[in-house]
Design a protein around this motif. Structure first.
Motif, mmCIF file in Angstrom:
data_model
loop_
_atom_site.group_PDB
_atom_site.id
_atom_site.type_symbol
_atom_site.label_atom_id
_atom_site.label_comp_id
_atom_site.label_asym_id
_atom_site.label_seq_id
_atom_site.Cartn_x
_atom_site.Cartn_y
_atom_site.Cartn_z
ATOM 1 N N LYS A 104 0.836 -1.199 0.000
ATOM 2 C CA LYS A 104 0.000 0.000 0.000
ATOM 3 C C LYS A 104 0.875 1.254 0.000
ATOM 4 C CE LYS A 104 -3.739 2.416 2.313
ATOM 5 N NZ LYS A 104 -4.576 2.547 3.504
ATOM 6 N N ALA A 105 1.932 1.242 0.789
ATOM 7 C CA ALA A 105 2.853 2.392 0.825
ATOM 8 C C ALA A 105 3.484 2.612 -0.543
ATOM 9 C CB ALA A 105 3.930 2.178 1.883
ATOM 10 N N LEU A 106 3.824 1.536 -1.233
ATOM 11 C CA LEU A 106 4.394 1.667 -2.571
ATOM 12 C C LEU A 106 3.370 2.277 -3.524
ATOM 13 C CD1 LEU A 106 6.465 1.383 -4.765
ATOM 14 C CD2 LEU A 106 5.930 -1.071 -4.888
ATOM 15 N N LEU A 107 2.136 1.810 -3.467
ATOM 16 C CA LEU A 107 1.098 2.390 -4.328
ATOM 17 C C LEU A 107 0.916 3.876 -4.033
ATOM 18 C CD1 LEU A 107 -1.529 -0.507 -4.307
ATOM 19 C CD2 LEU A 107 -0.056 0.187 -6.212
ATOM 20 N N GLU A 108 0.973 4.248 -2.768
ATOM 21 C CA GLU A 108 0.870 5.670 -2.409
ATOM 22 C C GLU A 108 2.038 6.462 -2.986
ATOM 23 O OE1 GLU A 108 0.560 5.344 1.841
ATOM 24 O OE2 GLU A 108 -1.615 4.982 1.764
ATOM 25 N N ARG A 109 3.228 5.900 -2.949
ATOM 26 C CA ARG A 109 4.411 6.569 -3.506
ATOM 27 C C ARG A 109 4.293 6.717 -5.025
ATOM 28 N NH1 ARG A 109 9.544 5.496 -0.159
ATOM 29 N NH2 ARG A 109 8.694 5.339 1.921
ATOM 30 N N LEU A 110 3.795 5.665 -5.671
ATOM 31 C CA LEU A 110 3.608 5.730 -7.123
ATOM 32 C C LEU A 110 2.555 6.777 -7.481
ATOM 33 C CD1 LEU A 110 3.697 1.907 -7.885
ATOM 34 C CD2 LEU A 110 5.488 3.589 -8.436
ATOM 35 N N GLN A 111 1.476 6.815 -6.715
ATOM 36 C CA GLN A 111 0.437 7.820 -6.966
ATOM 37 C C GLN A 111 0.989 9.223 -6.770
ATOM 38 O OE1 GLN A 111 -3.520 7.327 -5.248
ATOM 39 N NE2 GLN A 111 -3.499 9.495 -4.696
ATOM 40 N N GLU A 112 1.727 9.426 -5.699
ATOM 41 C CA GLU A 112 2.282 10.752 -5.422
ATOM 42 C C GLU A 112 3.214 11.192 -6.557
ATOM 43 O OE1 GLU A 112 3.086 14.376 -3.879
ATOM 44 O OE2 GLU A 112 1.482 13.004 -3.310
ATOM 45 N N ARG A 113 4.022 10.260 -7.050
ATOM 46 C CA ARG A 113 4.956 10.604 -8.134
ATOM 47 C C ARG A 113 4.216 10.983 -9.412
ATOM 48 N NH1 ARG A 113 7.338 12.834 -11.065
ATOM 49 N NH2 ARG A 113 9.390 12.452 -11.976
ATOM 50 N N SER A 114 3.093 10.335 -9.662
ATOM 51 C CA SER A 114 2.368 10.570 -10.916
ATOM 52 C C SER A 114 1.263 11.622 -10.775
ATOM 53 C CB SER A 114 1.763 9.256 -11.419
ATOM 54 O OG SER A 114 0.809 8.752 -10.504
ATOM 55 N N ARG A 115 1.128 12.173 -9.590
ATOM 56 C CA ARG A 115 0.026 13.106 -9.306
ATOM 57 C C ARG A 115 -0.043 14.283 -10.279
ATOM 58 N NH1 ARG A 115 0.213 17.521 -5.909
ATOM 59 N NH2 ARG A 115 2.254 16.846 -5.220
ATOM 60 N N GLN A 116 1.088 14.830 -10.654
ATOM 61 C CA GLN A 116 1.081 16.025 -11.505
ATOM 62 C C GLN A 116 0.984 15.709 -12.999
ATOM 63 O OE1 GLN A 116 3.723 14.865 -9.919
ATOM 64 N NE2 GLN A 116 5.513 14.979 -11.238
ATOM 65 N N TRP A 117 1.010 14.427 -13.370
ATOM 66 C CA TRP A 117 0.906 14.082 -14.783
ATOM 67 C C TRP A 117 -0.525 14.287 -15.254
ATOM 68 C CZ3 TRP A 117 3.671 8.749 -14.046
ATOM 69 C CH2 TRP A 117 5.002 8.976 -13.714
ATOM 70 N N PRO A 118 -0.736 15.038 -16.328
ATOM 71 C CA PRO A 118 -2.104 15.334 -16.759
ATOM 72 C C PRO A 118 -2.860 14.084 -17.193
ATOM 73 C CG PRO A 118 -0.468 16.369 -18.213
ATOM 74 C CD PRO A 118 0.285 15.651 -17.156
ATOM 75 N N ALA A 119 -4.105 14.022 -16.763
ATOM 76 C CA ALA A 119 -5.000 12.924 -17.144
ATOM 77 C C ALA A 119 -5.827 13.349 -18.348
ATOM 78 C CB ALA A 119 -5.903 12.558 -15.969
ATOM 79 N N GLY A 120 -6.485 12.385 -18.953
ATOM 80 C CA GLY A 120 -7.362 12.679 -20.080
ATOM 81 C C GLY A 120 -6.615 13.114 -21.318
#
Length: 160
Positions: A104-120
């Motif tokens: 879960k901590a790894l998934l949180e780290r991956l999400q945080e790293r990709s947070r600023q990448w534009p979606a859509g």
């Protein structure tokens, strides 16, 4: 669509066939957390870029090597002995819980790293799973199973 990676991963993992597919992919050298992240990024329409793939791998590889894999190895080592030892079985369950917390901590780290990448993204999309799966898994049925389940989850969430 699940807005966070953890809930996306839980929903996808609960779908029929996904747990077995993920375990098969893990046996082939795949990082299940990276693969679940790949399905989340794909569903969000985040464009694949070499630098993004590298950034995710730079987070996942040391965490898997130094945190998740030692816990998994210990849990697996205790499998047989724990069947006849209630105290060891209880400790093994605690290690299993720690392994899940580490994932879960790894998934949180991956999400945080990709947070600023534009979606859509409104451009042709590469396949995140192809980019984050190990070479030996790229044409394996388990990767196809994961891709199909992720698409079905997306369709269900979109109301299709």
């Amino acid at each position: 669509m699940h807005t966070d990676l953890w809930n996306h991963a839980l929903a996808l993992y609960a779908r029929p066939g996904v747990e077995a597919a993920c375990l098969d992919l893990q046996t082939l050298g795949g990082d299940v957390c990276l693969l679940l992240c790949a399905t989340w990024l794909q569903a969000r329409g985040v464009a694949v870029r070499d630098g993004r793939v590298t950034a995710l791998r730079e987070i996942a590889e040391p965490w898997q090597r130094d945190v998740v894999n030692p816990l998994r190895s210990l849990r697996q080592q205790w499998r047989s002995a724990a069947q006849g030892d209630a105290q060891l079985a209880a400790l093994r369950e605690q290690v299993k819980g720690l392994e899940l917390q580490a994932e879960k901590a790894l998934l949180e780290r991956l999400q945080e790293r990709s947070r600023q990448w534009p979606a859509g993204a409104h451009e042709p999309m590469d396949d995140w799973l192809d980019r984050l799966a190990p070479d030996q898994a790229r044409h394996h049925d388990a990767l196809v199973e994961l891709r199909v389940a992720a698409a079905a989850l997306q369709d269900a969430e979109d109301g299709a």
